[in-house]
Structures are given as structure tokens and as C-alpha cells.
Design a protein around this motif. Sequence first.
Motif, PDB file in Angstrom:
ATOM      1  N   GLY A  96       3.686   5.808  -5.447  1.00 46.32           N
ATOM      2  CA  GLY A  96       3.508   5.963  -6.888  1.00 46.32           C
ATOM      3  C   GLY A  96       2.530   7.079  -7.204  1.00 46.32           C
ATOM      4  O   GLY A  96       2.769   7.906  -8.085  1.00 46.32           O
TER       5      GLY A  96
ATOM      6  N   ASP B  58       0.813  -1.215   0.000  1.00 49.43           N
ATOM      7  CA  ASP B  58       0.000   0.000   0.000  1.00 49.43           C
ATOM      8  C   ASP B  58       0.843   1.261   0.000  1.00 49.43           C
ATOM      9  O   ASP B  58       0.529   2.235  -0.683  1.00 49.43           O
ATOM     10  CB  ASP B  58      -0.927  -0.001   1.225  1.00 49.43           C
ATOM     11  CG  ASP B  58      -2.058  -0.996   1.045  1.00 49.43           C
ATOM     12  OD1 ASP B  58      -2.164  -1.541  -0.068  1.00 49.43           O
ATOM     13  OD2 ASP B  58      -2.803  -1.213   2.006  1.00 49.43           O
ATOM     14  N   ILE B  59       1.925   1.233   0.757  1.00 55.41           N
ATOM     15  CA  ILE B  59       2.768   2.422   0.807  1.00 55.41           C
ATOM     16  C   ILE B  59       3.386   2.670  -0.567  1.00 55.41           C
ATOM     17  O   ILE B  59       3.458   3.802  -1.045  1.00 55.41           O
ATOM     18  CB  ILE B  59       3.849   2.270   1.891  1.00 55.41           C
ATOM     19  CG1 ILE B  59       3.178   2.207   3.265  1.00 55.41           C
ATOM     20  CG2 ILE B  59       4.818   3.425   1.845  1.00 55.41           C
ATOM     21  CD1 ILE B  59       4.121   2.100   4.410  1.00 55.41           C
ATOM     22  N   GLY B  60       3.814   1.587  -1.208  1.00 58.03           N
ATOM     23  CA  GLY B  60       4.367   1.725  -2.552  1.00 58.03           C
ATOM     24  C   GLY B  60       3.340   2.317  -3.506  1.00 58.03           C
ATOM     25  O   GLY B  60       3.659   3.193  -4.302  1.00 58.03           O
ATOM     26  N   ALA B  61       2.090   1.847  -3.402  1.00 54.93           N
ATOM     27  CA  ALA B  61       1.047   2.373  -4.284  1.00 54.93           C
ATOM     28  C   ALA B  61       0.839   3.857  -4.033  1.00 54.93           C
ATOM     29  O   ALA B  61       0.693   4.654  -4.966  1.00 54.93           O
ATOM     30  CB  ALA B  61      -0.257   1.610  -4.047  1.00 54.93           C
ATOM     31  N   LYS B  62       0.843   4.230  -2.759  1.00 55.65           N
ATOM     32  CA  LYS B  62       0.659   5.651  -2.434  1.00 55.65           C
ATOM     33  C   LYS B  62       1.847   6.476  -2.917  1.00 55.65           C
ATOM     34  O   LYS B  62       1.681   7.588  -3.428  1.00 55.65           O
ATOM     35  CB  LYS B  62       0.488   5.811  -0.918  1.00 55.65           C
ATOM     36  CG  LYS B  62      -0.924   6.211  -0.539  1.00 55.65           C
ATOM     37  CD  LYS B  62      -0.999   6.687   0.897  1.00 55.65           C
ATOM     38  CE  LYS B  62      -1.309   5.554   1.833  1.00 55.65           C
ATOM     39  NZ  LYS B  62      -1.417   5.988   3.230  1.00 55.65           N
TER      40      LYS B  62
END
Lengths: 536, 94, 197
Positions: free
Chosen positions: C12, C6-10
Motif C-alpha cells: 500500500g 506487513d507485506i500488504g501494508a508495504k
Amino acid sequence: MTEEKTHHPEPSYLVDTGKYKGLMAWLTSTDHKRIGLMYMYAMMVFFAVGVLLGMIMRIELFFPGQQFYGPQMYNGIFTIHGIIMIFTVVIPGLAAVFGNFSMPIMIGAKDVAFPRLNLFSFYLYVLGAAIALASQFMGNGPPDTGWTFYAPYSIQTHTNVVAAVFGAFVLGFSSILTGLNFIVTMHRMRAPGMTFFKMPLFPWSLYATAWIQVLATPIVGITLLMIIAERWLRIGFFDPSLGGDPVLYQHLFWIYSHPAVYIMILPAMGVITEIIPTFSQKKVFGYRAIAISSLAIALVGYFVWAHHMYTSGMSATARWIFSLLTFLVAVPSAIKVFNWVATMYKGSISVKPPFLFALGFIFLFMIGGMTGLSLGALATNIHVHDTAYVVAHFHYIVFGGVGFAFFAAIYYWYPKMYGRMYNFKMANWSFVFLFSGFNLLYFPQFIIGIMGMPRRYFDYLPQFTFGHQLSFFGGVLLVIGFVIMLITLFSKKGAKAPDNPWGGRTFEWRIPSPPPLENFDIMPEMGENEQPYDYK
Amino acid sequence: MHTETVHITPYRAHAWVLIALLALTFVTITVTWIDLSALTVAIALLIASVKAYIVLTNFMHLKFESSLFRVFVGMVLAIYVLVILFTLSDYLFR
Amino acid sequence: MEHRDDIGAKLGMWVFIFTEILLFGGLFLVYAIMRLSYSNEFHQAAHHLNAFIGTINTIVLLVSSATVAMSITAVQKGNNKLAVLLLFITLICAAVFMVNKYFEWGHKIHIGLYPGSDLMVSLSHGQVMFFSLYYFMTGLHMFHLVVGGIILTIVMIKVQTGTINASRYVLLENGGLYWHLVDLIWIFLFPLLYLIT
């Protein structure tokens, strides 16, 4: 591209394991390695087209006056040569091909952070390139503005500028998404224990590159949209007859397009930083200095754009500020060169083809860099601005630098990509031809440039004839070099490649050649005392 | 990897933020009625920046993200401001 | 095992927002330079804009941002129904904004004030620049508003079906971030275009 069974339990990424077989399996693959290769094949095609166009120019310039075709066609050819080479070959360049293929493996990841977005970037790239190419055949003839699309000419010419500009816009979008993907990948997916300062230096250079891609490309995106709006709607931002300002266009264009040079060259430097320690079997000298100099180049390189505009009527204040910054950006570049040389010092060097090309890179990049400084100096710039000297300078950077690093990278990672070796002797010959041809082609341009040969001119004074003819023969040698290289790499299958043919230390050399689909059977970790370049 | 505690912003906090933003909008409109000549733009931009700051920290949740996000936002804004300043170094001194 | 970060998606999404900020940043740079050259004419031209509609739209957008932010709270608390309602209000706000813009642009185009028109070309240089910037900036903003609306519609459907829920809502957060970006840009457009009389 079929591959026989390997002794490894997992099939290699070259074997189709998914729903589709053959070409469709490639076109629908979200595997970073396959996407990297697809970029490479596409780029080779575009590069061949670009080289062909370049040779068509050289043939026309063999004698002064008109030989085979007229000035309008010449304008069209140098424009599309620039658009293809800049936007579809060197800007995506090493980041798209080797960034995709090697970077996730080097940081110990299975793939990039957003694999589907990665495939989408590739399709945007193909679409953008197709639109840019189509601009040649649609509308009122090929664009004749040069790849820079300078206003106000680009809003006045009747040629098909809109399609070319839109193609460049789409390509820019592709570049942004690749950068975004890489930033998140390197932040979130490094192997356990691999801190930022234990990451190999090619990923480091890609990290700096990705930030430029993300932060500079939108500016040219909006600028290109403005050009389209100028042509369709007459909004007039750059049209002096409506109160607009053409110099503002140059600012906006170069705010992107100068950093774009660093988008091209930073990954090239990163590849060289991988190759030099591997073939010297020695720990890289000044790891931190190289890593940080990548960021420094990206940062300072963002603020040097107006050195393209010394003669455009900028204020004197702006000119000296940008000249100063231009000289500053040379410092981190020089740091890298010193570190490469220091890495080689007392190493056990084995001169294999990748290393040879890396040496070629350093030599050519130094000439390109030094001549860049003479262009960045206000006084000399006034004399050589828009001459063949500039043409020679940026070809030394973009072709001698990025191009040779690209060749070095192909020769370096080829065994990993295909699980095959190639003929070293042939590869060395390709170097001889490429290197000598390159210098013969572009060095005379420095000289006739200083003598006063303008760039982008269809015709010239008789005293430049000899220089242009030397360039032509250099071009012929270059083409021969490419052909040898293609034969070396793709004509017949070489011997089976071992997992680690060069004795490299980074993660990609610890896995099978070619790698399995998910790269690692056991996810790698980096120990407390481990460093990325632990040579004896 | 998914262990960080989730911060739930109460509805009331969002409501207060909204009220603050609306109030600032009101202020910025009122200020234009007073003629402050050259200062008008500066004040309008200042108020807009305050509003942007509130949106970034609260609605966009930067207050509760890891500091990396804040560093990035700061870096991007700093780079953009520098771009403007360097461009102005041309236009202001012609 | 599915990879989820989720942190990676955010992260991005944030990086994407940076590119959007710089996309508009290029326009704001053009605005700054033009404003510098044609300060007085910008003041005169701005009189033609309807500050009242501008203010209404500002309020509408701020409210819509707040409802998106609240919808995240609702989903976190497991109240998907309320979240859908809040998102629906957001989309209504977007529609109101578009309708206002339709009348605003429509009126100007009706009196012949649009890029390339005879009236426009007859204006002074500074006024041409102002109206060109007005159309280009608000037009691009509107495009982003439409894209944001589409994203939020998809998100709303996913909240409705429960694909987005209290344990998995990064898509809602990212859609919200994009929507706040649209709001952020308007926060600067509004005073720079409407309030410089």
C-alpha cells in the motif's frame, strides 16, 4: 433499513451490532458493504441533481433564443452538470459502489485491505462533492468554464473556479485511495487457491481500473493545484501573457481525463462480464482474453489523451501518433464485446432485468464506441470537433455505457444487498423507458452535430430546433424511467430473496442474502480444478 | 502468512551507500563547472538517476523485496517515461 | 484475531509512493516543456539561485535518509534507543533543511522576486517560468518534507514507547519509505534547478 431475524447464525451486515445504532452506525462503519451502499445513496442524490440540471438545459434549448434564463447561467449549469456527473457520479461510480460491495466477497475476503482508509475515502468523497457543490453558491457566481477548466479562461474568469477545482482535487484524492485499497486487497486477500487467473472478471476489471486511478489521478491533481496557483499567485504556467502555454494545460488535463473514461467504463464492462454468463448459464467465453483486455485497455488508454486536442495546434506527428493509438485501444474493447456475444451463443438465456440492461449496455456502448472511432480519426474529427456529435458520443459511453451498467449492477446485486427481490415487470418497464428515452435524447444530437450544432451553445440556428425538441422529449422519458426504477427498488419491500436468485457461480452467491458482517462463516477456498464460471 | 525471512541491513552498508551518494553529489557539482553545453543536462540527469537507483534499491530496500515490487516500480517509471515521450512528440515536432 | 499483513501494508505504501511520483511527474513534465522552450533563459535565471545552500540541503537530506534507513536496522536488532536517536537526527536534518529554505526563499522575497511581484512580471517569459517552477516545485517538496517530518515524529514516539519493536516495525519502514521519497524528489530537483548555470 432494519431486518428481521434470519435463520443464519450470524446477523446480517444490515443489523447494527456495534457501539452505535441507526445512522451513526452507518457513518462510522468500516464494513465494505455499508460503505458501498453509502456511496450508492450519495451518488443517487448527485445523479438526481445532475439529471435535473440536464433537464434545465434541455428546457432552455427547446426553442432557439432565450427562453427562461441567460447565457451566463447556461454556462454555469453545463459546468456544474459536468462536474457533478463526471467527478461525483461516474468516476467513483461502479468501482466505489459495487467494487466495495461485491469485490471483497467475490475474491473471498472479509473486507478490503485497509477498511479505515476505505471509510476515509468515502468522507473525502463527501467533502470533495460538498466543496464542488458549494462553488455554486460562494464567491462571484458559479464557475462557467465547463468541467474541463481549460486555461487560460479558467484563470481569467471571475467566477468561483477555485472552489470547484479544489473540490475536484479532493475527489481525486478519494479516488486514489480507493484504487490503492483495491490493488492491495486483490493482491493480498484472495481466497486460498484463487490465483489471479481464477479471479472473477469484475475484480479483474477493478484491478485494471485501480491502476489507472493510482497512476493518472495525481497528474490532474497537480494540474488543478497549478490552476489554483495561477489564480492566486500568478505563476503563469498556462498564461500566455507570462510566457505560459495553454496547450500544456490541455495535455496535463487529458493525461488524466482520458484515462478517467476508462476508470468509468472498465468496471462497467466488468459488471456486464458477470451478468452475461450468469443469465446465459454458460461459462464465460475467452476468460483470459477478457482479463488481459482489461489491462490492455488500461495501458493503451493511458496514451491516447491527445485525441481531445487535434484542433488545438499540436504537431502533425503527435496527431497521427495519438490517432493510431486511439484506434488501437478499440481492439481490446471489441474483444470484450465479441466475448460477451460468444458467451451468449447457445447459452440457456433467461431475460431477467439485469440481463436486459446488460444487453442495453452492449448496444449503446457499441454506438458510443463506433462514433468514438470517427472522432478519433483525424479528418472527421476536424469537422465534428466541439459539436453536439461529441456530446452524443460521450453520453453514449458515459451514460449509455456506465449508466446502464450501473442500473444492471443494481438489479443484479440488489437481492444480495438487501435480501429482497423486486418486481421484474416494473423493472422491465423501467428499462423500456430508459432505453427508448436515452436514444431519443442523444441520437438526434449525432445528427444535428454533423449538421453543425456546436456544443455548449446557449442559442442555435432554427434548423436544429426539431433535433433539440426530440432530445427534450427523450429526456422526459428518461426521467420517467428513473422514477419507475426508484419505485421498483425502494418503494416497498419485495419477497425475501434466496441466497442465489440467479444461479450465479461466484462467491457472493454462496453466502446468505444479505451477507453476514464478515461475509463468510467458513472462509472459502478454490479447488485445484475449480474455475470462476463453472456452469454446466 | 508471515514467514519470509527478515533481511537486516548492517549499519556499515548504509554508511557506504551514504558515502556513494555524497560522492555522486560531488561529481554532479563538479561536472557543471566544465562546460559541456547540451551534454550537461544529460549528465546531470544520468547522475541523478544513478543516485535514485541507489536510494530505491538500498534505502528503500527494493533489493530485498519480492520481485513484484520491482516490477511495479519499473512499470510506473516506464509509463511515466512514455508520457513524457508522447508529450514531446507534440512539442519537438511543431 | 487481528488481521495483520506487513507485506500488504508495504505494498500500500509503495502504491502511494507511485501516486506521489506521478504528482511530481506532472511538474517535471511542465519543467521539461518549459526548459525546451526557454533553454537560455533558464540558464540565466538559475544564476540567481544559491547553489551553495542547495548543496548543503542535498547533503543534509542524504544524511537524513541514511539515518532513517539505519534506524530500521536498529529496531530490527532490538536497539530502540539507538533508533530513536537516529530518527531524532533525521528530524534535526529536516529542520536544518527548512531553515536553509527559509533563508533562501526569504532573500528572494526580500528583493521582490516571487510569483506575481512587479519584478517578476518585468522579467523575460522564460525567467518567469523558471522562478514559478522553482517556487512551485520546491514549495510542494517542502510540503512533503513537513508531512514526512510529522510522520517520522509519530513513528519516533512509537519507537520510544515500544509500540514499534523488533517483531513489529512495518510502520517505521513505511515512514522511512515516505522519507526516502522526499529525498528522491530532491535528488532530481537539485540538479534541474540549481546546477543548470
